[in-house]
Design a protein around this motif. Structure first.
Motif, PDB file in Angstrom:
ATOM      1  N   LYS A   1       0.504  -0.971  -0.270  1.00  0.00           N
ATOM      2  CA  LYS A   1       0.029   0.036   0.236  1.00  0.00           C
ATOM      3  C   LYS A   1       0.702   1.097   0.224  1.00  0.00           C
ATOM      4  O   LYS A   1       0.721   2.569  -1.320  1.00  0.00           O
ATOM      5  CB  LYS A   1      -1.320   0.223   1.404  1.00  0.00           C
ATOM      6  N   VAL A   2       2.100   1.331   0.490  1.00  0.00           N
ATOM      7  CA  VAL A   2       3.364   2.028   0.366  1.00  0.00           C
ATOM      8  C   VAL A   2       3.586   2.407  -0.488  1.00  0.00           C
ATOM      9  O   VAL A   2       3.859   3.226  -0.680  1.00  0.00           O
ATOM     10  CB  VAL A   2       4.072   2.271   2.058  1.00  0.00           C
ATOM     11  N   TRP A   3       4.527   1.091  -1.390  1.00  0.00           N
ATOM     12  CA  TRP A   3       5.067   1.546  -2.472  1.00  0.00           C
ATOM     13  C   TRP A   3       4.351   2.029  -3.252  1.00  0.00           C
ATOM     14  O   TRP A   3       4.711   2.585  -3.886  1.00  0.00           O
ATOM     15  CB  TRP A   3       5.645   0.284  -2.521  1.00  0.00           C
ATOM     16  N   LEU A   4       2.896   0.956  -3.499  1.00  0.00           N
ATOM     17  CA  LEU A   4       2.083   1.424  -4.339  1.00  0.00           C
ATOM     18  C   LEU A   4       1.337   3.282  -4.510  1.00  0.00           C
ATOM     19  O   LEU A   4       1.754   3.341  -5.215  1.00  0.00           O
ATOM     20  CB  LEU A   4       0.610   0.661  -4.685  1.00  0.00           C
ATOM     21  N   THR A   5       1.350   3.277  -3.767  1.00  0.00           N
ATOM     22  CA  THR A   5       0.326   4.759  -3.329  1.00  0.00           C
ATOM     23  C   THR A   5       1.501   6.302  -3.520  1.00  0.00           C
ATOM     24  O   THR A   5       1.590   7.249  -4.740  1.00  0.00           O
ATOM     25  CB  THR A   5      -0.497   5.060  -1.658  1.00  0.00           C
ATOM     26  N   GLN A   6       2.954   5.387  -3.048  1.00  0.00           N
ATOM     27  CA  GLN A   6       4.049   6.584  -3.226  1.00  0.00           C
ATOM     28  C   GLN A   6       4.681   6.371  -5.213  1.00  0.00           C
ATOM     29  O   GLN A   6       5.065   7.685  -5.244  1.00  0.00           O
ATOM     30  CB  GLN A   6       5.224   6.496  -3.124  1.00  0.00           C
ATOM     31  N   ARG A   7       4.380   5.150  -5.979  1.00  0.00           N
ATOM     32  CA  ARG A   7       4.952   5.153  -6.879  1.00  0.00           C
ATOM     33  C   ARG A   7       4.084   5.193  -8.110  1.00  0.00           C
ATOM     34  O   ARG A   7       4.427   5.137  -9.570  1.00  0.00           O
ATOM     35  CB  ARG A   7       5.964   3.545  -7.309  1.00  0.00           C
ATOM     36  N   LEU A   8       2.458   4.386  -8.339  1.00  0.00           N
ATOM     37  CA  LEU A   8       1.377   4.323  -9.182  1.00  0.00           C
ATOM     38  C   LEU A   8       1.434   6.144  -8.846  1.00  0.00           C
ATOM     39  O   LEU A   8       1.350   7.020  -8.388  1.00  0.00           O
ATOM     40  CB  LEU A   8       0.836   4.283  -8.993  1.00  0.00           C
ATOM     41  N   PRO A   9       1.264   6.527 -11.523  1.00  0.00           N
ATOM     42  CA  PRO A   9       1.191   8.160 -11.515  1.00  0.00           C
ATOM     43  C   PRO A   9      -0.969   8.325 -10.674  1.00  0.00           C
ATOM     44  O   PRO A   9      -0.023   9.733 -10.359  1.00  0.00           O
ATOM     45  CB  PRO A   9       0.527   8.524 -12.558  1.00  0.00           C
ATOM     46  N   GLU A  10      -1.480   7.448 -10.779  1.00  0.00           N
ATOM     47  CA  GLU A  10      -2.529   8.246 -10.049  1.00  0.00           C
ATOM     48  C   GLU A  10      -2.460   7.258  -8.074  1.00  0.00           C
ATOM     49  O   GLU A  10      -3.720   7.609  -7.824  1.00  0.00           O
ATOM     50  CB  GLU A  10      -4.073   7.581 -10.744  1.00  0.00           C
ATOM     51  N   GLY A  11      -1.610   6.917  -7.773  1.00  0.00           N
ATOM     52  CA  GLY A  11      -2.108   6.331  -6.691  1.00  0.00           C
ATOM     53  C   GLY A  11      -2.845   5.466  -6.243  1.00  0.00           C
ATOM     54  O   GLY A  11      -2.656   4.013  -7.122  1.00  0.00           O
ATOM     55  N   PRO A  12      -3.460   5.759  -4.910  1.00  0.00           N
ATOM     56  CA  PRO A  12      -4.272   4.248  -4.902  1.00  0.00           C
ATOM     57  C   PRO A  12      -5.326   4.307  -5.761  1.00  0.00           C
ATOM     58  O   PRO A  12      -6.778   3.240  -5.892  1.00  0.00           O
ATOM     59  CB  PRO A  12      -4.833   4.425  -3.224  1.00  0.00           C
ATOM     60  N   ASN A  13      -5.577   5.582  -6.499  1.00  0.00           N
ATOM     61  CA  ASN A  13      -7.502   5.296  -7.914  1.00  0.00           C
ATOM     62  C   ASN A  13      -6.211   4.629  -9.084  1.00  0.00           C
ATOM     63  O   ASN A  13      -7.233   4.596 -10.477  1.00  0.00           O
ATOM     64  CB  ASN A  13      -7.603   7.030  -8.025  1.00  0.00           C
ATOM     65  N   HIS A  14      -4.879   3.934  -9.575  1.00  0.00           N
ATOM     66  CA  HIS A  14      -4.102   3.899 -10.614  1.00  0.00           C
ATOM     67  C   HIS A  14      -5.463   2.243 -10.737  1.00  0.00           C
ATOM     68  O   HIS A  14      -5.779   1.600  -9.711  1.00  0.00           O
ATOM     69  CB  HIS A  14      -3.382   3.827 -10.613  1.00  0.00           C
ATOM     70  N   ALA A  15      -5.419   1.444 -11.339  1.00  0.00           N
ATOM     71  CA  ALA A  15      -6.248   0.550 -12.085  1.00  0.00           C
ATOM     72  C   ALA A  15      -5.007  -0.875 -11.479  1.00  0.00           C
ATOM     73  O   ALA A  15      -5.708  -2.187 -11.054  1.00  0.00           O
ATOM     74  CB  ALA A  15      -6.069   0.147 -13.543  1.00  0.00           C
ATOM     75  N   ALA A  16      -3.841  -0.399 -11.909  1.00  0.00           N
ATOM     76  CA  ALA A  16      -2.926  -1.336 -11.284  1.00  0.00           C
ATOM     77  C   ALA A  16      -2.793  -1.746  -9.326  1.00  0.00           C
ATOM     78  O   ALA A  16      -2.987  -2.678  -9.050  1.00  0.00           O
ATOM     79  CB  ALA A  16      -1.336  -0.920 -10.986  1.00  0.00           C
ATOM     80  N   TYR A  17      -3.313  -0.500  -8.645  1.00  0.00           N
ATOM     81  CA  TYR A  17      -3.608  -0.573  -7.361  1.00  0.00           C
ATOM     82  C   TYR A  17      -4.520  -1.117  -7.011  1.00  0.00           C
ATOM     83  O   TYR A  17      -4.339  -2.735  -6.401  1.00  0.00           O
ATOM     84  CB  TYR A  17      -3.350   0.363  -6.819  1.00  0.00           C
ATOM     85  N   HIS A  18      -6.188  -1.423  -7.637  1.00  0.00           N
ATOM     86  CA  HIS A  18      -7.392  -2.259  -7.229  1.00  0.00           C
ATOM     87  C   HIS A  18      -6.785  -4.157  -7.730  1.00  0.00           C
ATOM     88  O   HIS A  18      -7.297  -4.783  -6.859  1.00  0.00           O
ATOM     89  CB  HIS A  18      -8.112  -1.361  -8.230  1.00  0.00           C
ATOM     90  N   GLY A  19      -6.183  -4.006  -9.091  1.00  0.00           N
ATOM     91  CA  GLY A  19      -5.853  -5.311  -9.425  1.00  0.00           C
ATOM     92  C   GLY A  19      -5.401  -6.163  -8.610  1.00  0.00           C
ATOM     93  O   GLY A  19      -4.714  -7.070  -8.158  1.00  0.00           O
ATOM     94  N   MET A  20      -3.843  -5.510  -7.869  1.00  0.00           N
ATOM     95  CA  MET A  20      -2.533  -5.760  -6.466  1.00  0.00           C
ATOM     96  C   MET A  20      -3.636  -6.259  -5.604  1.00  0.00           C
ATOM     97  O   MET A  20      -3.454  -6.795  -5.328  1.00  0.00           O
ATOM     98  CB  MET A  20      -1.582  -4.515  -6.760  1.00  0.00           C
ATOM     99  N   ARG A  21      -4.432  -5.005  -5.065  1.00  0.00           N
ATOM    100  CA  ARG A  21      -5.139  -5.596  -3.661  1.00  0.00           C
ATOM    101  C   ARG A  21      -5.567  -6.629  -4.069  1.00  0.00           C
ATOM    102  O   ARG A  21      -6.160  -7.488  -3.279  1.00  0.00           O
ATOM    103  CB  ARG A  21      -6.462  -4.457  -3.202  1.00  0.00           C
ATOM    104  N   ALA A  22      -6.992  -6.797  -5.010  1.00  0.00           N
ATOM    105  CA  ALA A  22      -7.639  -7.987  -5.434  1.00  0.00           C
ATOM    106  C   ALA A  22      -6.774  -9.416  -5.369  1.00  0.00           C
ATOM    107  O   ALA A  22      -6.828 -10.512  -4.835  1.00  0.00           O
ATOM    108  CB  ALA A  22      -8.571  -7.517  -7.093  1.00  0.00           C
TER     109      ALA A  22
END
Length: 208
Positions: free
Chosen positions: A171-192
């Motif tokens: 959660k920390v790493w992805l929020t910091q590095r993804l362009p849209e943070g937790p709103n990026h599709a990559a975040y939701h795919g990883m969380r699932a």
């Protein structure tokens, strides 16, 4: 991750780094299969070919010459909107495809039912570095490599499955590095994917 491996799809790299070289087979195949699927989605979301917060949506063509991510993209394109979590129910085909990819590329060899890694010592060193960096909370500079390390650690590819503990780091790493943070599709795919790995670990525990 050596530069020579950068051309591998993320899901294939997750597979390669989840091998137990001594036993000649993947560790925790159910969880690793989920991680491979999550790696394919990561590949597609980082490229902008899959978008969506509540469910994945395919963008563009499904034929790019990269067969494994293309297969996932095609499946999304041909299916009605489906919640992210439901994409992690049947992943054996992804696991088999990733293994076949590594054998066809010459990176792995087959000896009966055993998988032989000619670079086993290098693989073990990479696995050790994966666990060290995630446990220490030290993210790599490369975003793709970050995804690989998180997925391998969560699925137990380099040890025991640790989806809950690893997600706290993710959660920390992805929020910091993804362009849209937790709103990026990559975040939701990883969380699932992490949630599916946790469910798989719980199922196996209670099925003993």
């Amino acid at each position: 991750m050596p530069a020579s491996n950068r051309a591998e799809p993320i899901g294939v790299t997750v597979c390669r780094l989840s091998l137990d070289p001594v036993r000649g087979r993947l560790r925790h195949p159910m969880q690793v299969g989920i991680a491979i699927r999550a790696g394919m989605f990561a590949e597609l979301t980082l490229a902008g070919r899959i978008i969506g917060r509540n469910w994945p949506q395919a963008v563009g063509e499904s034929r790019t010459g990269n067969p494994l991510p293309d297969a996932v993209h095609r499946a999304v394109a041909n299916r009605h909107p489906t919640n992210w979590r439901r994409w992690y129910g049947h992943v054996h085909a992804d696991r088999n495809a990733a293994v076949d990819y590594l054998v066809a590329s010459g990176r792995w060899q087959r000896n009966g039912k055993r998988i032989v890694d000619p670079q086993a010592a290098e693989t073990v060193l990479e696995q050790q570095e994966i666990l060290r960096s995630v446990n220490a909370g030290e993210p790599p500079d490369d975003l793709r490599e970050m995804m690989v390390r998180l997925l391998v650690t969560a699925a137990g590819g380099a040890g025991r499955p640790a989806p809950v503990r690893t997600w706290k780091v993710a959660k920390v790493w992805l929020t910091q590095r993804l362009p849209e943070g937790p709103n990026h599709a990559a975040y939701h795919g990883m969380r699932a994917g992490f949630r599916a790995i946790r469910r798989a670990a719980t199922f196996r525990l209670f099925s003993r």
